[in-house]
Write an enzyme that holds these catalytic residues in place. Structure first.
Site, PDB file in Angstrom:
ATOM      1  N   HIS A  25       0.939  38.236   4.427  1.00 63.51           N
ATOM      2  CA  HIS A  25       0.091  39.116   3.612  1.00 63.51           C
ATOM      3  C   HIS A  25       0.512  39.260   2.156  1.00 63.51           C
ATOM      4  O   HIS A  25      -0.131  39.973   1.396  1.00 63.51           O
ATOM      5  CB  HIS A  25       0.026  40.513   4.250  1.00 63.51           C
ATOM      6  CG  HIS A  25       1.320  41.265   4.153  1.00 63.51           C
ATOM      7  ND1 HIS A  25       2.308  41.159   5.087  1.00 63.51           N
ATOM      8  CD2 HIS A  25       1.779  42.118   3.214  1.00 63.51           C
ATOM      9  CE1 HIS A  25       3.332  41.904   4.741  1.00 63.51           C
ATOM     10  NE2 HIS A  25       3.053  42.505   3.592  1.00 63.51           N
TER      11      HIS A  25
HETATM   12  C1  UD1 Z   1       0.965  46.859   0.771  1.00 63.40           C
HETATM   13  C2  UD1 Z   1       2.321  46.908   0.051  1.00 63.40           C
HETATM   14  C3  UD1 Z   1       3.237  45.842   0.618  1.00 63.40           C
HETATM   15  C4  UD1 Z   1       3.334  45.943   2.125  1.00 63.40           C
HETATM   16  C5  UD1 Z   1       1.940  45.890   2.720  1.00 63.40           C
HETATM   17  C6  UD1 Z   1       1.969  46.010   4.225  1.00 63.40           C
HETATM   18  C7  UD1 Z   1       2.207  47.612  -2.307  1.00 63.40           C
HETATM   19  C8  UD1 Z   1       2.298  47.137  -3.709  1.00 63.40           C
HETATM   20  N1  UD1 Z   1       2.167  46.639  -1.361  1.00 63.40           N
HETATM   21  O1  UD1 Z   1       0.373  45.609   0.465  1.00 63.40           O
HETATM   22  O2  UD1 Z   1       4.539  46.010   0.067  1.00 63.40           O
HETATM   23  O3  UD1 Z   1       4.132  44.886   2.608  1.00 63.40           O
HETATM   24  O4  UD1 Z   1       1.182  46.965   2.160  1.00 63.40           O
HETATM   25  O5  UD1 Z   1       0.698  45.930   4.767  1.00 63.40           O
HETATM   26  O6  UD1 Z   1       2.195  48.797  -2.070  1.00 63.40           O
HETATM   27  N2  UD1 Z   1      -7.109  46.953   2.825  1.00 63.40           N
HETATM   28  C9  UD1 Z   1      -7.982  47.220   3.839  1.00 63.40           C
HETATM   29  N3  UD1 Z   1      -7.691  48.262   4.689  1.00 63.40           N
HETATM   30  C10 UD1 Z   1      -6.592  49.011   4.579  1.00 63.40           C
HETATM   31  C11 UD1 Z   1      -5.699  48.734   3.536  1.00 63.40           C
HETATM   32  C12 UD1 Z   1      -5.953  47.706   2.664  1.00 63.40           C
HETATM   33  O7  UD1 Z   1      -9.004  46.564   3.989  1.00 63.40           O
HETATM   34  O8  UD1 Z   1      -6.404  49.929   5.379  1.00 63.40           O
HETATM   35  C13 UD1 Z   1      -7.376  45.822   1.919  1.00 63.40           C
HETATM   36  C14 UD1 Z   1      -8.077  46.217   0.637  1.00 63.40           C
HETATM   37  O9  UD1 Z   1      -8.963  45.220   0.309  1.00 63.40           O
HETATM   38  C15 UD1 Z   1      -6.941  46.223  -0.366  1.00 63.40           C
HETATM   39  C16 UD1 Z   1      -6.019  45.136   0.164  1.00 63.40           C
HETATM   40  O10 UD1 Z   1      -6.150  45.193   1.582  1.00 63.40           O
HETATM   41  O11 UD1 Z   1      -7.396  45.982  -1.642  1.00 63.40           O
HETATM   42  C17 UD1 Z   1      -4.592  45.298  -0.204  1.00 63.40           C
HETATM   43  O12 UD1 Z   1      -4.112  46.608   0.133  1.00 63.40           O
HETATM   44  P1  UD1 Z   1      -2.898  47.266  -0.709  1.00 63.40           P
HETATM   45  O13 UD1 Z   1      -2.476  48.538  -0.106  1.00 63.40           O
HETATM   46  O14 UD1 Z   1      -3.254  47.271  -2.153  1.00 63.40           O
HETATM   47  O15 UD1 Z   1      -1.739  46.215  -0.589  1.00 63.40           O
HETATM   48  P2  UD1 Z   1      -1.180  45.403   0.664  1.00 63.40           P
HETATM   49  O16 UD1 Z   1      -1.435  43.972   0.428  1.00 63.40           O
HETATM   50  O17 UD1 Z   1      -1.632  45.994   1.957  1.00 63.40           O
END
Ligand code: UD1
Length: 353
Positions: free
Chosen positions: A196
Site C-alpha cells: 500500500h
Molecule cells: C496511511 C498511512 C500509512 C499507513 C497506512 C496503513 C499516512 C501518511 N499514511 O496510508 O503510514 O501505513 O495508512 O493503511 O498517514 N481510503 C479509503 N478508505 C479508508 C481510508 C482510505 O478508501 O478508510 C483511501 C482514500 O482514497 C485515501 C487513500 O485510501 O485517499 C489513502 O488513505 P490515507 O489515509 O491518506 O493513506 P494510506 O495510504 O492509507
C-alpha cells in the site's frame, strides 16, 4: 484524563494493548478518533475485534492530500481540546493523525507522549519519516521499541531523560491474541500479499512491476492479495486488473483473519512496517518491497529481506524460502526482554507516576 489518538489502521493494534494496560492500572483515558480511516475494514472491525471502547469523539477528518488531511485533523482536534482540555495527548505510530495530534498538543502546552519514537528509515521522501521526526522532537515522553530507535533519538539530541525503552505494544497485541488461538489456514501452499505504500502504488511502472511478479509467482503457489483502498484505486486508474486474473484478491481483512493467514503463509510479500515485525516474530519468511526499512532488526534478527521494485528479484526472493532453509527468527534470543508481551504495561507504569 489522557486522550489516546487513533486514526488509521496501524494505530489500532497499538492502542488496544495500551488501553488494556491503562485500564489495569486505573489510568483514565479516552480514545479520540481522527477519522483518517473510515471504511469498516480499515477501522471499525478493530474496535469490535479488540473490544476497544467507543471513541469519546470522532473528528470525521477523512482522506485528503497531506496538508489538507493534517490541517483538518489539527483544526478539529484543537477545537475539541479547547472545550475539554486533557492532561496528556498520547500518540502512536507515524501516520498523519500522529503528527497532527502532536502539533496540537505541543502548541497548546498539553503534555505529549509518542509510542514508537525513534523509528527511522532515513528516507525523507516517506511521509511517515517526516511525521516521526516532527512528533519525536516535540514529545515529552518518548517510547522507542528497540535499542536502535533509542540510539536514533540520542543521535538527534533528544534528551534520554524523557526516553523510555519499553518494547513494542504491537507485539504485545500479537502475543496476546496468538496465545489465545492456534488457528491457522490449513490451505495448500500460498503467498500472502499486502502492498500500500504510495512509492509502490502511485507510480504505474512500480505497480505494474509488482503485479507482474505476483502473476509470475502463480505457478509456484496460490497468491492471496489483500488489497488496500489506495492500491485498489491505483490498479483501476492505471488499468492493471488484467494482472490479477489468476490471483485470489480480497478486500482488507480484519486482524484475526489476517494473522491467521500470516501464520499459514509460505511467504509474505509486503511493504508494511507492522507486517515486517509480525512475520519476524511469527517466524514466517517476509519479502519487503522497500529500499530501506525503519525496523532494521527484522532484517538483522528476523525473517525479513528487502527487495527493490523489480519483478525478477521479487520472484527470486519469494521463492528462495520454498527451496532453501528459511531465515530464522532470532528475536527471541536478541530482543526477548523487549518482545515479552509487556511493553504496554511498562508504558502504563511510567505514565502513572
Ligand atoms: C496511511 C498511512 C500509512 C499507513 C497506512 C496503513 C499516512 C501518511 N499514511 O496510508 O503510514 O501505513 O495508512 O493503511 O498517514 N481510503 C479509503 N478508505 C479508508 C481510508 C482510505 O478508501 O478508510 C483511501 C482514500 O482514497 C485515501 C487513500 O485510501 O485517499 C489513502 O488513505 P490515507 O489515509 O491518506 O493513506 P494510506 O495510504 O492509507
Amino acid at each position: 484524563m489522557i486522550y489516546l489518538i487513533g486514526g488509521a489502521r496501524p494505530n489500532f493494534m497499538k492502542i488496544a494493548p495500551i488501553s488494556r494496560a491503562f485500564e489495569k492500572h486505573g489510568i483514565e483515558y479516552e480514545i479520540v478518533h481522527t477519522g483518517q480511516h473510515y471504511d469498516y475494514n480499515m477501522n471499525q472491525v478493530f474496535f469490535e475485534e479488540f473490544g476497544l471502547k467507543d471513541p469519546f469523539v470522532h473528528l470525521d477528518c477523512g482522506s485528503g492530500n497531506h496538508g489538507e488531511q493534517t490541517a483538518q485533523i489539527m483544526t478539529n482536534l484543537e477545537r475539541f481540546c479547547f472545550e475539554s482540555r486533557p492532561d496528556m495527548i498520547f500518540t502512536v505510530g507515524d501516520v498523519n493523525s500522529t503528527m497532527a495530534a502532536a502539533l496540537v498538543a505541543a502548541k497548546m502546552h498539553i503534555p505529549l507522549a509518542h509510542q514508537e519514537a525513534g523509528m527511522r528509515s532515513f528516507d525523507k521522501k516517506m511521509p511517515e519519516e517526516i511525521n516521526r521526526i516532527v512528533t519525536d522532537h516535540i514529545s515529552d515522553y518518548l517510547f522507542p521499541i528497540s535499542p536502535q530507535d533509542r540510539r536514533n533519538l540520542m543521535n538527534e539530541g533528544i534528551s534520554m531523560d524523557k526516553t523510555f525503552l519499553v518494547g513494542d505494544p504491537m507485539i504485545d497485541n500479537l502475543l496476546y491474541y496468538t496465545s489465545q488461538t492456534n488457528e491457522i489456514v490449513e490451505d495448500k501452499k500460498y503467498i500472502l500479499v499486502e502492498i500500500h505504500r504510495p512509492v509502490n502504488t502511485d507510480n504505474k511502472h512500480a505497480l505494474q512491476e509488482i503485479l507482474t511478479s505476483l502473476s509470475d509467482l502463480t505457478p509456484f503457489a496460490k497468491i492471496i492479495f489483500t488489497i488496500h483502498p489506495r492500491t485498489k484505486k491505483m490498479i483501476t486508474e492505471f488499468n492493471l486488473w488484467e494482472y490479477l486474473t489468476d490471483i485470489d484478491w480480497r478486500d482488507p481483512m480484519g486482524y484475526f483473519e489476517f494473522i491467521k493467514y500470516v501464520k499459514g503463509a509460505t511467504v509474505v510479500i509486503t511493504d508494511s512496517d507492522g507486517i515486517q515485525q509480525e512475520t519476524s516474530v511469527l517466524n514466517i519468511p517476509c519479502v519487503s518491497i522497500r529500499d530501506t526499512t525503519n525496523i532494521e532488526y527484522t532484517v538483522t534478527y528476523g525473517t525479513n529481506v528487502l527487495v527493490e521494485v523489480d519483478a525478477t528479484k521479487i520472484v527470486a526472493a519469494a521463492t528462495f524460502p520454498m527451496y532453501n532453509e528459511p531465515f530464522r527468527n532470532r528475536f527471541t534470543d536478541q530482543l526477548k526482554h523487549l518482545n515479552d508481551g509487556n511493553a504496554s504495561e511498562r508504558i502504563a507504569e511510567i505514565i502513572k507516576v
